[in-house]
Design an enzyme around this catalytic site. Structure first.
Site, PDB file in Angstrom:
ATOM      1  N   ASP A   1      43.983  35.879  50.725  1.00 20.73           N
ATOM      2  CA  ASP A   1      42.747  35.576  51.458  1.00 20.73           C
ATOM      3  C   ASP A   1      42.765  34.151  52.019  1.00 20.73           C
ATOM      4  O   ASP A   1      41.714  33.611  52.385  1.00 20.73           O
ATOM      5  CB  ASP A   1      41.530  35.726  50.526  1.00 20.73           C
ATOM      6  CG  ASP A   1      40.963  37.140  50.565  1.00 20.73           C
ATOM      7  OD1 ASP A   1      41.540  37.988  51.264  1.00 20.73           O
ATOM      8  OD2 ASP A   1      39.944  37.392  49.897  1.00 20.73           O
TER       9      ASP A   1
ATOM     10  N   ASP B   1      46.032  36.373  38.254  1.00 17.63           N
ATOM     11  CA  ASP B   1      45.587  35.339  39.180  1.00 17.63           C
ATOM     12  C   ASP B   1      46.783  34.499  39.611  1.00 17.63           C
ATOM     13  O   ASP B   1      47.860  34.541  38.997  1.00 17.63           O
ATOM     14  CB  ASP B   1      44.525  34.457  38.526  1.00 17.63           C
ATOM     15  CG  ASP B   1      43.154  35.125  38.512  1.00 17.63           C
ATOM     16  OD1 ASP B   1      43.009  36.188  39.144  1.00 17.63           O
ATOM     17  OD2 ASP B   1      42.232  34.589  37.864  1.00 17.63           O
TER      18      ASP B   1
ATOM     19  N   ASP C   1      47.821  31.540  39.346  1.00 19.67           N
ATOM     20  CA  ASP C   1      48.508  30.574  38.489  1.00 19.67           C
ATOM     21  C   ASP C   1      49.054  31.208  37.208  1.00 19.67           C
ATOM     22  O   ASP C   1      49.514  30.496  36.312  1.00 19.67           O
ATOM     23  CB  ASP C   1      47.568  29.419  38.122  1.00 19.67           C
ATOM     24  CG  ASP C   1      46.313  29.890  37.413  1.00 19.67           C
ATOM     25  OD1 ASP C   1      45.737  30.895  37.847  1.00 19.67           O
ATOM     26  OD2 ASP C   1      45.895  29.247  36.432  1.00 19.67           O
TER      27      ASP C   1
ATOM     28  N   ASP D   1      34.947  40.923  37.039  1.00 22.34           N
ATOM     29  CA  ASP D   1      35.757  41.445  35.940  1.00 22.34           C
ATOM     30  C   ASP D   1      34.879  41.944  34.791  1.00 22.34           C
ATOM     31  O   ASP D   1      35.088  43.040  34.257  1.00 22.34           O
ATOM     32  CB  ASP D   1      36.736  40.383  35.445  1.00 22.34           C
ATOM     33  CG  ASP D   1      36.095  38.996  35.329  1.00 22.34           C
ATOM     34  OD1 ASP D   1      34.853  38.893  35.415  1.00 22.34           O
ATOM     35  OD2 ASP D   1      36.834  38.020  35.133  1.00 22.34           O
TER      36      ASP D   1
END
Length: 518
Positions: free
Chosen positions: A121, A180, A182, A274
């Protein structure tokens, strides 16, 4: 002279209002806060007992659920392995995109039974080009990797994940692992998680634990490690061992796609998509498994600005979700009353609302106020024993940081200011209720920038580091401490001076890692 007279009149008015108004009101507030403290205390003790029993009786997930290693089948070949989708949502992740893509592409699984999906994105064209080149590099090595972009950021992460599930190749997949930008899973991640889903048709989610690559970067990251370790070693473990329910952490987990779709898929109505999905799946009878010894490396926010934004999202979102779902949970007929009580009372009310509010309102507002109004007394069990016990129970998750306990208490009280504010914003759906700011990851940026700036003194902009709310609360606590030292009998001034110092330090931005903008 006029100013002195005005101050004298104000003092007279307050003195006259003290007995009929201020004292009764403060006593009510003290009683309410003590009640919330007891609720939190009971919850912490309950979880402490459960986790102790889990450890004593060695109630590992492999013993509670059916788990068998997936074996090769000569006749079926690789088709004996389920098809797995790996999603990596990212937004302008210049510092860490290579790490996450590399780790996902390094997962050990039959190459024709896995699809890596990069959901980019990014709004920075340069970063988008870098990510696309990285994807192409791995594709040239034979990895089945897809680079997906969309023309808007509607729904933020939830929107990206939802859009990613619409592609035709996803229909072939049985499970979806989410990381995610990282997060760096170990190669055996799928081998350890997929068997739970494969052999237990009522399990919807397998969640792994987080491991922090930069926990020792600064004192603030050490404080975060203590808080998150308690969450993973106690809260998630207890939820998994008792009700087979806990909140999905948004990453480092694997979902059964059937369960995800049955629960209604990803929704962007709150900033905790989530948790929203986890609650909806649980209400349909699906169960979750948490694997405490499966750790996935990731990065903690090391700048105070990034951490404040993250904590706003993590506090506002659950409160807003509670507001939206409490009646739906009560009306649900697929789960037991005990599980509904656990979700409403324990998971939401005590942990996501009471814990934030009582920490700030009681210890940073009401308790200091009793110094100014000595007619109102706080019993020693409420002022000392309960918070001390709660603190010690929180600290068990990170034994290596026990010597930092005082710093952790002071820091958590400072952060409770923002968590409380965010909680009320979520409950009342106020202005910033759906604000989403992606948590900044530094990767190696700090080392690079530090080296580049070593030859010159960085310029600091006052506005970048000053935080007015912290300074106001710090002044209030300092005033109460001075008053207690001069006139009080409670000896609270030691705590008040320490806590005010913590608020002042945060107020001038001397917390965490600071990277000058120029």
């Amino acid at each position: 002279m006029d100013a002195l007279q005005g101050a004298s009149q104000i003092g007279l008015v307050l003195q006259q209002a003290k007995a009929p108004l201020i004292v009764p009101l403060l006593r009510v507030l003290v009683a309410v806060c003590l009640g919330m403290s007891v609720l939190l205390f009971v919850e912490k003790v309950y979880m402490g007992i459960v986790i102790m029993l889990v450890k004593v009786f060695r109630r590992r997930p492999e013993k509670r659920w059916k788990w068998e290693a997936i074996k090769d089948d000569v006749e079926l070949g690789n088709s004996a392995y389920p098809m797995v989708l790996v999603q990596i949502p990212m937004y302008n992740e210049k510092e860490v995109y290579q790490l996450s893509i590399g780790a996902a592409c390094g997962l050990s699984w039959p190459s024709d039974r896995i699809v890596v999906q990069v959901l980019d994105d990014s709004t920075d064209p340069l970063i988008k080009d870098l990510v696309e080149v990285e994807v192409q590099r791995w594709a040239s090595k034979g990895i089945n990797i897809k680079y997906e972009v969309r023309d808007n950021r509607k729904g933020y992460k939830a929107g990206a994940l939802k859009e990613g599930m619409k592609h035709s190749y996803v229909k072939q997949c049985d499970y979806v692992a989410i990381f995610d930008a990282d997060f760096q899973p170990e190669p055996d991640f799928l081998w350890r998680t997929i068997p739970f889903l494969l052999h237990n048709p009522d399990i919807a989610l397998v969640q792994a634990r987080w491991k922090y690559v930069n926990a020792d970067e600064c004192l603030m990251t050490r404080m975060q490690e203590m808080s998150l370790d308690y969450h993973f070693t106690v809260e998630q473990e207890v939820g998994s061992a008792t009700h087979a329910f806990f909140g999905f952490n948004g990453t480092a987990g694997v979902w059964r796609i059937t369960a995800l779709n049955e629960a209604g898929g990803w929704k962007d109505r709150t900033t905790v998509e989530d948790m929203d999905l986890a609650v909806r799946a649980s209400l349909r009878g699906w169960k979750f498994v948490y694997i405490s010894d499966l750790k996935v490396k990731n990065e903690l926010p090391s700048t105070f600005k990034a951490y404040r934004y993250q904590q706003h999202r993590w506090s506002c979102g659950p409160a807003n979700l509670f507001r939206k779902m409490v009646m739906e949970i009560l009306r649900n007929k697929k789960v037991s009353p005990l599980k509904k009580l656990h979700v409403i009372y324990s998971f939401f009310f005590v942990r996501k609302i009471v814990a934030h509010i009582v920490t700030f309102v009681f210890y940073c507002v009401i308790l200091p106020a009793t110094v100014l109004v000595p007619e109102v007394q706080v019993p020693i069990w409420g002022a000392v024993y309960i918070p001390s016990t709660i603190t010690l129970l929180n600290a068990v998750g990170t034994p290596r940081s026990l010597h930092l306990l005082i710093f952790w208490i002071l820091f958590e009280n400072v952060m409770s200011l923002h968590r409380t504010k965010a909680t009320f914003i979520g409950l009342f759906e106020a202005g910033r209720v759906n604000e989403w700011v992606v948590t900044e990851k530094l990767g190696d940026a700090l080392k690079t920038k530090s080296a580049a700036k070593a030859h010159r003194k960085p310029r600091l902009r006052i506005g970048e580091r000053l935080h007015l709310l912290e300074l106001i609360v710090g002044l209030y606590l300092f005033f109460c401490g001075c008053y207690d030292l001069a006139y009080g009998k409670n000896r609270f001034f030691i705590y008040l001076f320490l806590q005010s110092t913590a608020f002042f330090i945060a107020g001038v931005g001397y917390v965490g890692t600071f990277i000058p903008s120029s």
